[in-house]
Every structure is written in structure tokens, then in C-alpha cells.
Design an enzyme around this catalytic site. Sequence first.
Site, short mmCIF file in Angstrom:
data_model
loop_
_atom_site.label_atom_id
_atom_site.label_comp_id
_atom_site.label_asym_id
_atom_site.label_seq_id
_atom_site.Cartn_x
_atom_site.Cartn_y
_atom_site.Cartn_z
CG ASP B 329 0.02 -0.05 2.28
OD1 ASP B 329 0.64 -1.16 2.40
OD2 ASP B 329 -0.32 0.77 3.68
CD GLU B 330 -1.36 4.41 3.21
OE1 GLU B 330 -1.46 5.77 3.70
OE2 GLU B 330 -0.41 4.36 3.80
#
Lengths: 530, 530
Positions: B329-330
Site C-alpha cells: 500500500d501507499e
Amino acid sequence: TKRDSVTNLRRSYVRWTVQRIKKEKNVLGVWPLPQDFTSSMEQYPLNPHTFHFGYGKQSVAQRGCSVLDSAFKRYFSLVFPDYSSGRLHNEWTQIKDKPFTAEISVDHDHCDDYPNEESSERYNLSVSERKAVLNAETVWGAVRGLETFSQLVYQDDSGSYFVNKTEIVDFPRFQFRGILLDTSRHFLPVQTILKTLDAMAYNKFNVFHWHIVDDPSFPYQSCTFPNLSSKGAFHPMTHIYTQSDVRRVISYARLRGIRVLPEFDSPGHTSSWGKGQSNLLTPCYRSGIPSGTFGPVNPALPSTYQFMARLFQEVSSVFPDSFIHLGGDEVDFSCWRSNPDIRTFMQKMGFGVDFAKLQAFYMESIVNITSALKKTSIVWQDVFDYHKRVMVEVWRAGCYLCEVRKVAKAGLRVILASPWYLDQPGPTHDWARYYTVWPLAFKGTDKQKKLVIGGEVCMWGEYVDATNLTPRLWPRASAAAERLWSDERRTSNVDQAFPRLQDFRCKLVRRGIQAEPLYIGHCKHEFQGV
Amino acid sequence: TKRDSVTNLRRSYVRWTVQRIKKEKNVLGVWPLPQDFTSSMEQYPLNPHTFHFGYGKQSVAQRGCSVLDSAFKRYFSLVFPDYSSGRLHNEWTQIKDKPFTAEISVDHDHCDDYPNEESSERYNLSVSERKAVLNAETVWGAVRGLETFSQLVYQDDSGSYFVNKTEIVDFPRFQFRGILLDTSRHFLPVQTILKTLDAMAYNKFNVFHWHIVDDPSFPYQSCTFPNLSSKGAFHPMTHIYTQSDVRRVISYARLRGIRVLPEFDSPGHTSSWGKGQSNLLTPCYRSGIPSGTFGPVNPALPSTYQFMARLFQEVSSVFPDSFIHLGGDEVDFSCWRSNPDIRTFMQKMGFGVDFAKLQAFYMESIVNITSALKKTSIVWQDVFDYHKRVMVEVWRAGCYLCEVRKVAKAGLRVILASPWYLDQPGPTHDWARYYTVWPLAFKGTDKQKKLVIGGEVCMWGEYVDATNLTPRLWPRASAAAERLWSDERRTSNVDQAFPRLQDFRCKLVRRGIQAEPLYIGHCKHEFQGV
């Protein structure tokens, strides 16, 4: 994986502060910040085997002074945490260090008194080679100084203790620095209250405002009216404060220089009172007949005032403090309005249909009762609108300084609570909200500003009990603590306060106080928990 | 004195529910609600002296089965709390009650196995006079049934124990019911993790998602790469999980039917990895020269994949679960973009300037590594946009069911986390927010809905450590627990759930779990605290 946009913004900031903490490690020192603080990098080792607290020769109090004897014991453990917890450090028993003495002297012997609104908390602390000298006017000031001294001591990576050369002149900005606990919406075990008193002492709070009863329950066990708790408490045996519990709390607080301010809130917030005392509450009417429900205390019956006089007589003798909180907030007039006897009484008294006048009449009578008992009354700001004789606690949101100003202009003393309502949870990074509060930033004369005697953190009990009280209170209340103790000009920068507060929060955790973290990071000694 | 307008609205409501609790006291029973539950007012006394757990004759597992032997021990204490804590009840030793036997039978011997995604948790429980019969396919189902049985037992005012005649057929609605703890932003002592596993078992959660490392710290002590924790942990000795710590957590979880799902999130969220492993992270450039800061894992170097293969080989053998969480993620592309070597690599690979392709390439390689190790990969939803081969955990706010639908339509399994982010504090009365969640309320075929294998409560660590984890998690996570276990049609009414959840929260408190209160009120046994 985070949705919180503040995270990225804060990341660089935190890096910066972490570096800062490392650099300033030895001088981060004391929370709340002393008024005058000079320390150098010159460090002295402390050895628990050769360290001791003692009374100065010129001290009026000497061995046998309960407050200081027990403070020496407490602070020895706080200064040397590993040592006291039995984790012996080989070095200490081997090395024959020269002795280090912390010598405490006070000008007055208040050893068996209770702290009061005039108690000086001023102290001077001077730490030099092999000696710390702590002078104070009173034992209460000495207790504050011992707290400061305990925060100056630190350990290196090997566990050895050190203190730096330091000079401190310190005194509180405000005389009244309180924390309110609500033991009616949830019952708080005595242990939980005592633990909070410990944490208050670490933060130099000096008033425990005990909102002891309210609508949901009446846990105070009265000698005069035992039915109040046997019928009004959540449980008549397990959810009450006996006289001995109350004495224990007061005595525990006293030893820490903390006053216990009881609140018996009326005429509203009294549902639980009605269970054990018939004819006290106003019967509400619907369509001309009693509905079976009850409203505020019935102000139309002489028996009400007889009851209140007896109750407050007891309360006045049980709680030694000269202040008493009478509540007076949030009175709902609809039940009074529905009751024909109340309306008749109002006609007789010439109040017409102005229920504020009825409430003023009631509060006036209660204030007279407590005045006769030589107590100074405090009321919530609601009462100020119609009654201008007593000390006022400002709690409503909005322009609270407008209200502070109005009360001060009327020549009454003020306690500020509005900005420090901590019962609702909030992200801990909002701590600065409780720090950036300027209680005297209103237009007024110096004399008027002096009427603001302090402030109070309110921890209402709707959503709070022994399971979550501590992390919800600390370290957010610590932000208020510094605002109320320290010089505003030197403690108004949030960025400078942040690493100091992080450090202080770790000190609280080390002492077993479940204070929650401000942000990403760690403490050398994490909370080991339940 | 409250500013919270919800207070008055709730007052009457709470009175009503309190009455309701009293009436239904004996049948409030079990949280999360069993699928099929019949109980009568017929009550049987239980005496700790004459009660025992035993194996049924037809049971495949018999004495010596580690999971059940230790569960019997645990649940004996949970069924008879006073007794176990040493507070003997005179009656029990005097009265010669007829014996009461709880007889447990299972169809399969998984006593030495780990629970997995195919483990049946189904059980039948029948309580009648002097006998409870608990049948399950697996020991994991039996453990769930023992939890249910322990919640059926109650005490009267004198402390005597009772259980009512009851018939239960029960099984979970979702196979995957997880709680994520983040041990990187704050280090959680092993004790805190074990305590959470206890509470999870009380709530019938069955997956501990261990977000063990991230940017701020790398507490996992790797055998292969010891520098990762010795340089990347907050402290190399006190803030790490040794191999023995990890084994202890896994074994403690196993005995409670809980899987341990490790997450080693990459290529983002890896700052702490770089401290102990040089050349792993991408050097960021500014004005054409290295700036000295680092970005995500460097996907352009073969050494990266060699390192990852060795790390995941270790992780795969340390953590027995067949699932592994790869994060993903991210990922911030700006550092990759700044680095000329990365840009050269992208040209060579034909990715142009599409950094999503680079990330896809990286994730693909990691998934291949873990597939070769026979692990099923889970990734955060960010990865789904460009990589459609692995199980997806949906975490972003907004229309999370849109995302669930998209993933299910693509034929991939889904875990839903979005509605259960509990790391930010909220007023506890908001618990219903976590209860009124309908994971399958999207347009889709039955087959697509079956791909939603469950949900997860996420407790990120920015503001959470051992001081506040428990009250922040419970009882809010209990709301999610019932959503994930119980029949949605019979557990969608918040008003009906409220008194049951209050009751269950008191049970948690009685068991030493610091679960915070939902609203004004009390528990018979309050948390006695630290």
C-alpha cells in the site's frame, strides 16, 4: 496503511523532534516547567546506597513530620525506580560513593494540616556536588520541590543514575489547579482515585474536585442519611464510598498537597437522591395529575432545606476543605412548571412565572446553609446569571473568556474549566488544544485578572470508568497542568513543548501511570500492563 | 454538567434498556450471537467441586490433546471466576451436589495442528440437567463451544453458579475474522499481544494479523538478517520480538484457535528496513545528486529480490499459516522518479514513465517468491489496480463495497477492513457504527459473495501502545465480532444489541480485559485496575 493525512505531515516534524530529544536529553527535565530554571551539563552520579533525603538544620519541620517523612519514602522510590523494584545493580553495592544528601527545609510546620487556598507552594531547589538543597515556605512547597527533584534524575544506558547541576526558583502561576472526577455516572474504585491522585501530584495539580453524586447514582455513604446510598448507589455494598474510603482519599490527597473539593450538585442532577429520600424531589405532573416521575429538588418545601442543612453539616465536617461545590447547573424548569404546588409557592413568594427567581431563591438558601458552616461556595456558571455572591466555575463552550470577564468584573472569583473538558476522547495529537489556552487574555484590570484563581480539567463519567480513565486523562491533562503552573510566556510554543511532553509522558509510564502516547515512538520502559 | 446533547436523548433510552437487562438477565447470554439459540428459564446449579470437563466416549481426541486439555483448564477458571481466584464459597465445599459434566467430542484429531482457512468452527451445544454435551467437527469448533458455554454460566447475588437449559447450533458466517495490531509505530510488549489474543478468543476472532514492521521500527528479530532489528528496532534488546517471542505468540494463538498472519509490507513503509540492510531502499535524488534520504525498496536491483527471497523463506518457516500479507500500500513514486538508475531500469523494461508498472513488476516478483514457498498472498487494495492475482484487503474509506464488488467480480477473494478502522478514538457510544456494516450488500452473484471471506479490525499504532490499546479496541471490536460471526438478519437491530453488548462488556471486564464502557452504568464487578 493509514487514512490519516496528518500522518505524513507529521513525519518530518517527528524526526526533527526525536533528534532534538536526543540532543537535549539531560535538560528536558521538568514538567510543568519551573518559573526559573538553570541547569548545566555538569552531572553528578547518584547511588541509592549513599543517597538520602534529610531535614535541614534550620527547618521548622523535622523528623516525624508526616507529610515530609512519607514524601521522602515515596520520592526515594521514584528517584530510583529499578532499585526499589528489587532489580539490584551490582555496581551500587560495590562502589563506595561519597554520600549525596537532599536537604529539605521549611519555614512553617503544617505537617498535620490540610493544604488550603492560601498554602504557598513556592520552593527553591539547588543541586550541586553531593548535595541538593530544597527550601520552601511550607511542606506543600517542599512536596512540589521533591517532585521536581525526582524529574531531574535520569539513568544512562547502563542504569546508573545522574543529576545535573541545577538552580530552580519555582511557584505556581495559579493557586487552583484542579481535576474533576465524576463517580456517579460510573463508580470509580478507591484504588483508581488514589492512582489519579498520584498522577496529579506528578503534574503538580493541587485540587481533586470530587463530583461524587449525580443523577445516575449516589455512592457517598452518608451517616445521617444512609438510605441515600443504600437505595441510590448502583449497588449498596460494592458501589459506595464508605466514610473510611472518603477519609482514605482525603488523607492520601493531603500527603500529596492536594485538596479534596466535594460537589453535591443540586437542585438538578439529583435523580439518585430521590430514591433514598422521599419528598425531596419535585413530583412532575402531566394533564393535571402526578406522572410518577420526578424533577429537580423541591424548592417549595421547608423539609427540603432541613434535609439540606443536615446533609451539608455532615459533608462540611467530613471534607475539611474550606471550599464546597454546590453545582447549580442545568436545571430543567419544566417539571417545576407542571407542579401546581410549586406554582402556588411562586405566587406566594412573588416570583410570578420566573423560574430563574425560584432557582435563585433555592441556591441562596443553600449558600446560606454552607456559609453558616464557614464554607466558601463554588457554583457552575449557570448560577451566575441570577446570583452574584459566590465563586463561579466557567464550563460552557463558546466565548468562555467573555464569561470569565463578566464574572471578574462583578468582583467574583473564577475557575476556568471550559477549554479542559477531557471526557470525550480525541486524537492524542490534539493535546495542543489544551495547551494553547490563555486564561487571562481578556480585557480587564490587574485586580480583575487576579480573581481568576485557576482552572480545572473535567473528566465526566458518561463514557469513562476505571477501564479508560487514565489514558483518557493523561497526558492531555498534563498540557493543562503546565498552563496552570508555568509562566505563559515561556510555555506558549507547542513545538518546544512537544518533546518535553513526550519525555514527561514516558516518565509517567515508568511510574505505572497508563498515559497514552502522543505520537509514533517509544519509551525506554514501555508500559508492561495488566 | 455536560455539553453533550446526546446525553439527554439517551437517558430515557438507557432506563429502558436497564429494565430490559434485568428482565432478560438469564438469557442475555452469548456474544457474538449463536446461529441457532434456544434457552429456557429452567436453571441448573453448578458447583465447582463437582463440575468437570471431559472427553466424550465417541470423541476422536482424548486426554492428552493439547488444545482441549489446556482449554478445559482455561475455561474452568472462566466459568468459576471467584472460585479460581481463591475466594472460596462455603456452600461449595459443604453441599454434595450431584456431578455436572461437560462432555466434549470432536470428529477429527487436529490437536497438534494449526488452525487454517479450512478449519471448521462449527459446534453443537446442549445443556440439560447435570450434563452439557458439546460436539464439534474439530478442536477449533470445540474451543468456540467452550467459550459459548462459559458465557452461559452466571452467578446469583449470593455467588452461586447457574446455567440454563440451552440448545445451540453454531458456526461462523465468515471464515476470516481478524484483528490487526501494528507493532512498528509503537512496540507492544508480548504480554499485551497475549492479552489481546485472550480477548479475541472471547469474541471468537480467529486471525491475528501481525503488522509487525513498518517505517518507524523493525522489531522482528530475523535469524537471517539480524541487523534488521539490531539497527531498525526502537531498541535492539528491549524493543524486539525474538524467535522465542514469536513462537510463544503463535503457540498461544494456536491453543485459542487463532491463526497468526504476518505482514511484511513492501515496497513502501520500509524506512526501518534500510537501517540494517544497505542498498535495499531507493536513494532519492535532488537536483541530480543523491539527497541522502531513501524511498521505497529499490525494485531495479537483483540484490533486492535475493534479499526478499531469503527473508520470506525465513518468515514462511517461522509463521506456519498458509496466508502471508505482503502489504503493497501507499507507495510514493516521487523518490523512484528522482532516481536515474530507476528511470534507466524502467526504459530497459519498457515501462516508460508508468511507475505503477514498476510497482506491479515488483509485487509480481514478491508474489512469485511467496507462491514458491506455498503461501497464499494477501495485499492491500492499492495493489489490485494493477495486479489481479492475489487476495485483496479493502481498507480505503468511501464506497468500500464498490471496491469489494470489483474485486469479487474479478474472481479474487476479499477481506473487508474499511469500516473497522478503530485506531482513532471515538466516543464509545459510536459503537453502532461498527455494528451496522453489511459486507455483502453489493450487487453480485452468490459465487461472488462467497469470495468475501471475512473482515478485519485494524488497530494502527500512531496513537496506540500498551497504555491505551485495550480500551480503544474493546468493546468496539466486539461489534465487528458479532457482524462477522452471527446471522446478519438476527443481529441488525442496534437497540436489541445494546444491552447484550453492555452485558458482554462486563464479562470482558470481569475477565480482566480493560474494555471501556458504552454508556452510564455499572458492572457487578468493576475493573479493579492497575
